[in-house]
Design an enzyme around this catalytic site. Structure first.
Site, short mmCIF file in Angstrom:
data_model
loop_
_atom_site.label_atom_id
_atom_site.label_comp_id
_atom_site.label_asym_id
_atom_site.label_seq_id
_atom_site.Cartn_x
_atom_site.Cartn_y
_atom_site.Cartn_z
N GLU A 90 2.17 6.32 -7.42
CA GLU A 90 1.07 7.26 -7.59
C GLU A 90 1.23 8.61 -7.31
O GLU A 90 0.96 9.50 -8.44
CB GLU A 90 -0.27 6.88 -6.74
CG GLU A 90 -0.79 5.57 -7.39
CD GLU A 90 -2.33 5.18 -6.52
OE1 GLU A 90 -2.78 6.24 -6.20
OE2 GLU A 90 -2.38 4.10 -6.30
N TYR B 165 0.81 -1.21 -0.02
CA TYR B 165 -0.15 -0.16 0.09
C TYR B 165 0.89 1.26 -0.05
O TYR B 165 0.65 2.43 -0.93
CB TYR B 165 -1.20 -0.09 1.41
CG TYR B 165 -2.33 0.41 0.59
CD1 TYR B 165 -3.39 -0.44 0.63
CD2 TYR B 165 -2.73 1.81 0.32
CE1 TYR B 165 -4.61 0.07 0.03
CE2 TYR B 165 -4.07 2.05 -0.01
CZ TYR B 165 -4.79 1.26 -0.32
OH TYR B 165 -6.04 1.76 -0.56
#
Ligand SMILES: CCCCCCCCCCCCC/C=C/C(=O)SCCNC(=O)CCNC(=O)[C@H](O)C(C)(C)COP(=O)(O)OP(=O)(O)OC[C@H]1O[C@@H](n2cnc3c(N)ncnc32)[C@H](O)[C@@H]1OP(=O)(O)O
Length: 300
Positions: free
Chosen positions: A231, A224
């Site tokens: 991102e 994560y």
């Protein structure tokens, strides 16, 4: 000397030269023909200056010739240019060097081609990713309909977050599509799903594989943050493009300037991303504890 009416051609492996020259002895016609010992390539390059004409021809195959012309006797006007002269061993060395250069350029090319596949992740996988991410909207719909016990907010954060990156940052900005960051984003997204979806599938038929359950409830810990960091890198890399192209810029009243770049929305989004990461990290941590605590209780 002035060279005029230059006529140079190659016919049946024979070089024909004809020209007029005006020098100390007045105007003269110059003409010669040379039939080569071995085949030469049909292209003839020549360059003329006031003093001389340089003609360049290439051998059809790069091998040593015993002599230049087919006729054994060297024409009287022909003299070697000793600055460029090579004997057989020099020529062999030259050929070897060229061969080595060719080989190393081939290996560089293949390395570059390999690297290209790394930078070409978007073009090779985008359609599949678009399809999967559109289907992923169901992950938000399912808990809303009460079909699964997934947390609605965590699912919404994840699906919205991924879709912004896929459809807006990568899908709309062509300049982003060849960047290495696409590979990392897709890689981290996919790594968890390889285990999560089979975990759900087995759950539907009441089967549990301990290792798969452990991977589903553990792998998110490194993945994560890594996924969110990649991102964020993609968003940061796209800021300049949005500033330059004015894509999705918000039109403003004239007294406030022309338009507000979409990059400002993305700057706010960057903060939301880390809040989203924190929310989901906490959620997944709780899910993990719940999972293993309830199993321990069952065992007792
Ligand atoms: C308001 C909008 C704001 C937008 C702001 C945007 C900011 C965005 C920032 C986001 C940045 C992050 C982007 C994402 C990055 C990455 O993904 S990186 C890669 C790593 N990612 C992960 O590891 C996350 C993987 N995803 C998940 O785990 C889930 O999607 C989840 C929603 C985050 C968590 O799910 P959870 O609540 O734990 O529920 P489930 O695992 O789904 O389980 C609940 C029970 O339901 C069963 N179940 C669920 N779905 C199904 C199904 N399709 N079929 C069958 N059963 C299903 C599941 O088995 C569970 O049942 P039990 O085992 O009986 O409990």
């Amino acid at each position: 000397m002035f060279i005029m009416n230059l006529d140079i051609g190659l016919e049946e492996n024979t070089l024909h030269f004809r020209a007029q020259g005006h020098g100390a002895k007045g105007q003269n016609d110059y003409e010669f023909s040379l039939e080569f010992r071995e085949a030469v390539k049909p292209e003839v390059q020549h360059r003329s200056t006031q003093r001389q004409v340089d003609i360049k021809l290439h051998k059809q195959t790069e091998v040593w010739w015993d002599r230049l012309t087919l006729q054994e006797k060297k024409p009287l006007f022909l003299a070697p240019d000793f600055d460029r002269w090579m004997d057989e061993s020099d020529a062999e060395m030259e050929l070897k060097k060229k061969e080595e250069e060719k080989l190393s350029s081939i290996s560089v090319e293949s390395r570059v081609r390999k690297d290209h596949s790394f930078y070409d992740t978007f073009h090779t996988t985008a359609d599949m990713m678009y399809f999967c991410q559109m289907m992923a909207v169901l992950e938000v719909v399912n808990p809303l309909l009460g079909l699964v016990r997934t947390g609605f907010i965590p699912a919404l954060i994840q699906v919205t977050g991924r879709n912004v990156i896929l459809f807006v940052i990568f899908g709309c900005v062509e300049e982003m599509q060849n960047k290495a960051v696409v590979f990392f984003v897709f890689y981290f997204w996919s790594c968890i799903e390889i285990f999560r979806y089979p975990f759900y599938m087995l759950g539907c038929i009441g089967v549990e594989w301990k290792l798969l359950t452990w991977l589903r409830y553990t792998l998110w810990m490194p993945l994560y943050p890594l996924g969110t960091i990649s991102e964020a890198v993609a968003v940061v890399q796209s800021l300049a493009v949005f500033d330059e192209t004015r894509m999705f810029a918000l039109p403003l009243p004239s007294f406030l300037g022309e338009s507000l770049s979409f990059s400002y929305s993305l700057r706010v989004y960057l903060i939301l991303m880390f809040l989203g990461l924190f929310t989901n990290f906490r959620h997944l941590y709780k899910q993990r504890r719940r999972r293993y605590r309830s199993r321990k209780r069952k065992q007792l």
